[in-house]
Enzyme design. Structure first.
Site, PDB file in Angstrom:
ATOM      1  N   CYS A   1       0.682  -0.815   0.380  1.00 42.75           N
ATOM      2  CA  CYS A   1      -0.271   0.155   0.166  1.00 42.75           C
ATOM      3  C   CYS A   1       0.958   1.458   0.133  1.00 42.75           C
ATOM      4  CB  CYS A   1      -1.138  -0.092   1.056  1.00 42.75           C
ATOM      5  SG  CYS A   1      -2.274  -1.571   1.461  1.00 42.75           S
TER       6      CYS A   1
ATOM      7  N   CYS B   1      -3.732  -0.151  -2.850  1.00 42.90           N
ATOM      8  CA  CYS B   1      -3.641   0.881  -1.919  1.00 42.90           C
ATOM      9  C   CYS B   1      -3.201   1.557  -0.980  1.00 42.90           C
ATOM     10  CB  CYS B   1      -4.428  -0.890  -1.559  1.00 42.90           C
ATOM     11  SG  CYS B   1      -2.492  -1.910  -0.668  1.00 42.90           S
TER      12      CYS B   1
END
Ligand code: APR
Length: 259
Positions: A82, A163
């Site tokens: 992420c 993400c």
């Protein structure tokens, strides 16, 4: 020396499949897995190659669908951390130089999937299990050519995996830094999942100071799309020199991953 040859020694003049495609792809795959720790051990470069060629061999090179690469995509396992994904449009050189120098972010071409195929050409032909080394359709010659369908599929996958906070690097020196027809505008942005993506940092890179591309019609379009998807974002006009300085001197204070 071998790695340099494989990565930069690609014969780009050919109109057909890149010479030594199989060797190049498998070598890039092995080298990538060697170089990047934390790669899942389930990746097998021979199986990945098989999956790749089965996506398009034996097919009309103007009728290779984006979905034809689905089984191949599943043979490649990689977690994308992420807050690391960088999307780009018309900023290929600077975006890739930036990710290589700073390690702040990774582009699709910094992932195994994109790295293996970067800069290569390939196609097969109907009723034959051979590659066509003489002639392959150009990017715009027909929509569903093997190379274009691959990059659409791989880009959709890369965007689906994103993400946290993501970065988008656009080119402020052109009329439409955000182009709905580009892969970023037509494929990736549609796959951004607001449940997974917390923030989109848009950075418009320009060599002219005091241009304000973030207020342009093109960026307003992008803003509307992000708002409709309930994605939080900001847009900043960034001097190209700032990024270039960062590439040349990645450990300097001013090079803080371009926040
Ligand atoms: N001919 C050949 N290749 C092309 C063409 C074309 N006419 N148009 C695009 N491409 C390929 C090239 O490989 C080029 O480097 O797509 C790449 C990016 O094109 P851009 O127009 O600069 O940007 P965009 O279409 O938005 O694609 C970049 O998609 O690949 C993903 O994650 C990547 O965010 C990035 C985005």
């Amino acid at each position: 020396v071998v790695v340099m040859y494989v990565k930069y020694g690609v014969d780009d003049d050919t109109k057909g499949t890149t010479k030594n495609l199989k060797t190049i792809v498998i070598e890039r795959c092995r080298e990538y897995i060697r170089a990047v720790s934390q790669m899942p051990s389930s990746n097998n470069c021979d199986a990945i190659w098989e999956g790749f060629q089965n996506s398009f061999l034996g097919k009309d090179p103007c009728k290779v669908n984006v979905e034809d690469y689905d089984p191949f995509i599943r043979t490649v396992q990689q977690d994308i951390p992420c807050n690391k994904s960088l999307f780009w449009s018309k900023t290929s050189q600077i975006a890739h130089d930036f990710t290589k120098a700073t390690k702040c972010f990774m582009t699709l071409e910094d992932t195994l999937l994109g790295h293996m195929m970067d800069g290569l050409k390939w196609c097969g032909q109907l009723h034959s299990k051979e590659f066509n080394y003489t002639s392959c359709p150009g990017w715009n010659e027909c929509e569903f050519n093997p190379v274009r369908s691959f990059w659409r599929r791989a880009s959709a996958h890369f965007a689906e995996l994103a993400c946290g906070s993501v970065m988008v690097m656009l080119n402020g020196s052109i009329d439409s830094p955000f182009n709905k027809q580009s892969i970023f505008g037509s494929v990736e942005i549609k796959k951004f999942d607001p449940e997974k993506i917390s923030y989109v940092s848009i950075r418009v890179i320009d060599s002219l100071q005091d241009r304000t591309s973030c207020n342009s019609i093109s960026l307003q379009d992008l803003g509307r799309i992000l708002n409709n998807s309930r994605l939080d974002f900001d847009c900043k006009d960034i001097d190209k020199s700032e990024i270039l300085q960062c590439i040349n001197d990645p450990i300097s204070q001013s090079c803080d991953c371009v926040n």
